[in-house]
Design a protein around this motif. Sequence first.
Motif, PDB file in Angstrom:
ATOM      1  N   TYR A  60       0.842  -1.200   0.000  1.00  0.00           N
ATOM      2  CA  TYR A  60       0.000   0.000   0.000  1.00  0.00           C
ATOM      3  C   TYR A  60       0.879   1.253   0.000  1.00  0.00           C
ATOM      4  N   GLU A  61       1.903   1.281   0.861  1.00  0.00           N
ATOM      5  CA  GLU A  61       2.799   2.447   0.917  1.00  0.00           C
ATOM      6  C   GLU A  61       3.469   2.703  -0.429  1.00  0.00           C
ATOM      7  N   VAL A  64       0.921   4.315  -2.722  1.00  0.00           N
ATOM      8  CA  VAL A  64       0.708   5.713  -2.333  1.00  0.00           C
ATOM      9  C   VAL A  64       1.870   6.571  -2.824  1.00  0.00           C
ATOM     10  N   VAL A 127      -5.734   1.992  -4.610  1.00  0.00           N
ATOM     11  CA  VAL A 127      -5.149   2.830  -3.550  1.00  0.00           C
ATOM     12  C   VAL A 127      -6.180   3.838  -3.036  1.00  0.00           C
ATOM     13  N   GLU A 128      -7.039   4.335  -3.909  1.00  0.00           N
ATOM     14  CA  GLU A 128      -8.085   5.271  -3.459  1.00  0.00           C
ATOM     15  C   GLU A 128      -9.078   4.575  -2.527  1.00  0.00           C
ATOM     16  N   THR A 131      -7.359   3.655   0.788  1.00  0.00           N
ATOM     17  CA  THR A 131      -7.107   4.861   1.574  1.00  0.00           C
ATOM     18  C   THR A 131      -8.361   5.326   2.285  1.00  0.00           C
ATOM     19  N   ARG A 132      -9.485   5.298   1.590  1.00  0.00           N
ATOM     20  CA  ARG A 132     -10.747   5.676   2.236  1.00  0.00           C
ATOM     21  C   ARG A 132     -11.015   4.791   3.455  1.00  0.00           C
ATOM     22  N   LEU A 134      -8.785   3.018   5.247  1.00  0.00           N
ATOM     23  CA  LEU A 134      -7.787   3.265   6.298  1.00  0.00           C
ATOM     24  C   LEU A 134      -8.082   4.569   7.042  1.00  0.00           C
ATOM     25  N   MET A 135      -8.511   5.575   6.298  1.00  0.00           N
ATOM     26  CA  MET A 135      -8.849   6.844   6.946  1.00  0.00           C
ATOM     27  C   MET A 135     -10.074   6.693   7.849  1.00  0.00           C
ATOM     28  N   PHE A 139      -6.251   4.795  10.452  1.00  0.00           N
ATOM     29  CA  PHE A 139      -5.045   3.976  10.293  1.00  0.00           C
ATOM     30  C   PHE A 139      -4.776   3.108  11.521  1.00  0.00           C
TER      31      PHE A 139
END
Length: 172
Positions: A60-61, A64, A127-128, A131-132, A134-135, A139
Motif C-alpha cells: 500500500y505504501e 501511495v 489505492v483510493e 485509503t478511504r 484506512l482513513m 489507520f
Amino acid sequence: MAKPLALDFDPIARADELWTNRWGGVPAMSAITSVMRAHQILLSRVDAVVKPYGLTFARYEALVLLTFSRTGELSLSKIGERLMVHPTSVTNTIDRLVRAGLVARRPNPLDGRGVLAAITDQGREVVEQATRELMAVDFGMEGYSAAQCHEVFELLRPLRVDAGDFTPPAGE
C-alpha cells in the motif's frame, strides 16, 4: 487482526518490574517493548484493512508513493530511499504489485540498467479505495485524538533524526 491477549495484567509493566528488580530501572526497556508491541498491533490492523485488496501495508505504501510522484512512476532505488527499505524489499514489493496488475515495470530512459515502477489505472483505483477505508479507521489509531497522534509523531521524530533518516531544518 491480531487476537487480543486478554490478560488480566500488563505484561510489559510486569516485565519492567522484573527487569528493575534484577538489573535496575531502565525506562527505555519498557518504552521499546511498548513501541514494538504497538507496531505489531498497528500493522495487524492496517493489514486487515488492505488485505481484501491483495495488499500488505508495505505494498500500500509503495502505491501511495507512486500516486504522489508527478508522473506516477519512480525508479526502484527512489522507492527504496523514500520508503526507507532495502532494495531487495522494494523488488519483492514491486514484483507482487506487478503480478496483481497494480503496477507496471518499464525501462528507465535516463538509466539504461534501471527500472521504473509505474502505477496502473487499477492501482490508482485500489489505492483510493484502500485509503478511504484506512482513513475511516484512523489507520488503526482510532483510540487517539489528532493532538495525541501529533504528539506521538513528535516524540518519535528525534529517534528518526538520530538514525539519519533526514536532517531537520536549521534552528529546529
